[in-house]
Every structure is written in structure tokens, then in C-alpha cells.
Design an enzyme around this catalytic site. Structure first.
Site, PDB file in Angstrom:
ATOM      1  N   SER A 303       0.796  -1.217   0.000  1.00  0.00           N
ATOM      2  CA  SER A 303       0.000   0.000   0.000  1.00  0.00           C
ATOM      3  C   SER A 303       0.832   1.271   0.000  1.00  0.00           C
ATOM      4  CB  SER A 303      -0.958  -0.042   1.196  1.00  0.00           C
ATOM      5  OG  SER A 303      -1.802  -1.136   1.085  1.00  0.00           O
ATOM      6  N   LYS A 328      -0.975  -4.005  -3.368  1.00  0.00           N
ATOM      7  CA  LYS A 328      -2.240  -3.371  -2.964  1.00  0.00           C
ATOM      8  C   LYS A 328      -2.168  -1.901  -3.342  1.00  0.00           C
ATOM      9  CE  LYS A 328      -5.525  -2.375   0.699  1.00  0.00           C
ATOM     10  NZ  LYS A 328      -5.678  -0.951   0.337  1.00  0.00           N
TER      11      LYS A 328
END
Length: 388
Positions: A303, A328
Site C-alpha cells: 500500500s 495493494k
């Protein structure tokens, strides 16, 4: 796989793996009209049901209908999220959501252990936070964790072990006891600790014998970006830096952008879309653009950490060493449900400065290595030479 008793998965199955782009003010400000759902919105037409806004409304409607029927809004919302096919969609109780927000603010309740599962299923302590209950009990890196409150942990996912350490099933507060079964060499023993309210230690700095500074960022909690900037400023001039993002599961995107600003002189960090609207994130001017830099990553780099890695790689600022990152690159926004629980639903995706999509793909390092990654990073730094 590794973890710690700070960012654990919530108690119910099927939750998103990381709360990364949720609370970032830059994203919430950019999509405030959709963050917490307008109860007066009209239902979309069937053709619009595939849009992120429609998914959010479907989840909110399901929760409202369940509440009107005397059923659980949270369970109804979970079913709606499951039907939507949103890979990262999740529903949290009000208490769970508050816990995660506190964690991102740099506070958590636990014993101060980091752990990972070895290939044979053993759970090994990888780090002990200074000043924590675990440190006071003399637990060391390399110790084997055999059980938590009598439950054997060998072979279990680290997220489950972390949940046991925190006492999530009982909403355990600071001061509650937890019994650990431990092993060190031929010695096996038990320790009973009291959980404590701890501050995260998300940025650590150490010097290697050759003069290289290793800046380890465990998560992008509040204040981490400035801590990275300070660490860079305190590194001797022209000394090489290894930015260690291995196992970093994300955090606040604003902090990742601030960290990027420590190494870039302004410019693009990432682009993203929220409900179809295109936006961009930019570094602040004035970062150190000259000293040799290696970003160290692995499959646990997720992320916001991937966002930072992608920016440094695409901008030619760092050589990325390690293994492919998790992948992600989606953006979730929260919607408050009638019972106070929160649905976290995907509203868009981000891309690196060169336009590469991260979600489901991850970032491929410039130099792929599995073993002795830090040593290889040092070798790369020596090859980059003195920038002067």
C-alpha cells in the site's frame, strides 16, 4: 509472513489486509462528498450499479433495511460487501474502527512483540520494542513463541497470533494479563505479561560498519514522514542510505508522501482516481536528491509503502532491491452505517508516476534478491559511489 501486536487483522474473517489510504486527509478531502454517505441520496439506476458509488449505496441500503427489520446492520453490510466482489472491502464494528484509528495515530495496546512464521510453521520473535512489557520480561529476538494463553501457535497465521497477543477476542485493555509459552535453545519457559498502552516505534535508524545508514520504516503512522526527514537530515553528508520498507503494511498516505519529500525536490509521487475523478499527489520541494539511496522491499511491502517505492523508482531516485511487493494499490473510503459500524469500500486505485498500476501486480525491484538482501543493498550503494 511477519506481523506485530500493532496492526493485526480484525476479529472477523474476510477483513481487508491493511488500512492504508483510508484516513489520509489529502484523499478524504478530495473525495469528501462520498466518504460517509448521504442518507438523502436517491437510488442509482440499474446501469449505475457497477460504480463504486453504487456499491457503497448498496451496502448502506442493506444495512438500513436490516436495521428496520430488527436484524444486524453489520452482518447485512458484510454480505453486501461479499456480493460486490470488492477484494479489499470490509466492515468494522465501531470499536474495531476506533482501534485502527488509534493505531494509525501511533498508539496501541499490546506487549511489544514483532513475530514471523518460519517455513516450518514456528513463530519466531523478530523484534522486541524497547520499554515494552516483553522487553521488561527479558524476551529477545530469536526466541520461539510456542503458545499464547495456553493456545499453541505453531503453524497459525501471524495475524491470528497477533490477535491473541492483543486479546482482541475479549477487547482486552491495558493491564490485562497474557501468558506466553517461550523457547530459547534448550530452555522452555512461561511468562505472564500485562498488556500496556504503547507508542509505536515506526522509524528506527542504525549505522552499518561501512557508514551506511539504515532507516527502517515499519508503518506509516502519524509523524513518520517527519521522522524520516529528520533521519535523513541527521545522516552524515553523502553517506548512503538504505530505506528499509520490508514488512511495511502501509498506513497514512500523507505520511508516505512526506517521506517521499525527504528524497525528492517536489514533483509527482502518484496519481489516483476516486469515483472516476483523477487526482495527483506531489512531494514538497527541497528534499535530498543527491545522496545514494536504496529502497529495500519484499512481499510484505504494501500500500502506502508501495506508493513510496514506486515514486522513488520511477523518478530514478532510488535503486529498489529485494523481492516483488505485495500489490495493494486500491483506495478505500469509510461509510458510517446505522448501528455505528463502518463499511470500508474501494473507490479507486493509484498509479506510480510512470503510470504503472500496483494493485494485483506489485512493484518489481531493479535487483531481485531473496537472501542477504541488506548485504546486496550495501553492495549497490558502494557501486553508486560518492555523489560529489
Amino acid at each position: 509472513m511477519s506481523g506485530r501486536d500493532l496492526f493485526c487483522q480484525p476479529r472477523r474473517a474476510g477483513r481487508g489486509a491493511a488500512l492504508t489510504l483510508l484516513f489520509a486527509s489529502v484523499l478524504v478531502a478530495g473525495a469528501a462528498t462520498g466518504s460517509f454517505g448521504d442518507p438523502d441520496r436517491k437510488s442509482p439506476s440499474p446501469s449505475a450499479r457497477s460504480t463504486p458509488a453504487a456499491h457503497r449505496e448498496a451496502v448502506t441500503d442493506a444495512a438500513a433495511e436490516a436495521m428496520a427489520d430488527g436484524k444486524s446492520p453489520m452482518e447485512a453490510a458484510e454480505r453486501a460487501v461479499s456480493r460486490s466482489g470488492d477484494r479489499w472491502g470490509a466492515v468494522y464494528s465501531q470499536g474495531e474502527y476506533e482501534e485502527f484509528k488509534e493505531a494509525l495515530d501511533g498508539q496501541y495496546t499490546g506487549v511489544g512483540l514483532w513475530a514471523r512464521r518460519e517455513s516450518d510453521g514456528r513463530i519466531e520473535v523478530t523484534r522486541v520494542q524497547s520499554g515494552s512489557p516483553a522487553a521488561a520480561a527479558g524476551i529477545r529476538t530469536g526466541d520461539r513463541l510456542r503458545s499464547v494463553d495456553g493456545e499453541k501457535v505453531d503453524g497459525r497465521p501471524v495475524t491470528e497470533v497477533v490477535s491473541l497477543l492483543r486479546g482482541d477476542a475479549d477487547d482486552a485493555a491495558a493491564g490485562t494479563k497474557v501468558s506466553l509459552g517461550l523457547e530459547r535453545g534448550t530452555r522452555a519457559w512461561s511468562e505472564t505479561l500485562r498488556r500496556a498502552r504503547l507508542s509505536t516505534d515506526s522509524v528506527t535508524v542504525r549505522k552499518l560498519p561501512g557508514g551506511v545508514s539504515v532507516i527502517k520504516v515499519a508503518a506509516f503512522t502519524k509523524g513518520v514522514g517527519d521522522a524520516v526527514r529528520t533521519a535523513v537530515e541527521q545522516t552524515p553528508e553523502h553517506a548512503g542510505i538504505v530505506l528499509d520498507l520490508r514488512g511495511n503494511s502501509g498506513g497514512l498516505v500523507t505520511e508516505a508522501v512526506t517521506a517521499a519529500s525527504a528524497f525528492l525536490d517536489g514533483g509527482l509521487v502518484a496519481t489516483y482516481d476516486v469515483n472516476g475523478a483523477q487526482r495527483s499527489l506531489h512531494a514538497d520541494p527541497g528534499g535530498d536528491t543527491t545522496r545514494p539511496l536504496v529502497a529495500l522491499v519484499d512481499g510484505g511491502t504494501m500500500s502506502a509503502a508501495e506508493l513510496l517505492t514506486g515514486a522513488l523508482q520511477d523518478r530514478g531516485r532510488a535503486v529498489v532491491v529485494g523481492s516483488r511487493t505485495f500489490g495493494k494499490g486500491s483506495i478505500q473510503m469509510p461509510s458510517r452505517l446505522p448501528d455505528g459500524s463502518v463499511a470500508e469500500l474501494t473507490v479507486g486505485h493509484y498509479r506510480t508516476p510512470a503510470g504503472h498500476t500496483v494493485d494485483g501486480r506489485g512493484i518489481t525491484p531493479d535487483l531481485e534478491v531473496d537472501a542477504e538482501a541488506l548485504e546486496r543493498a550495501e553492495t549497490v550503494l558502494s557501486g553508486l559511489g560518492d555523489p560529489s
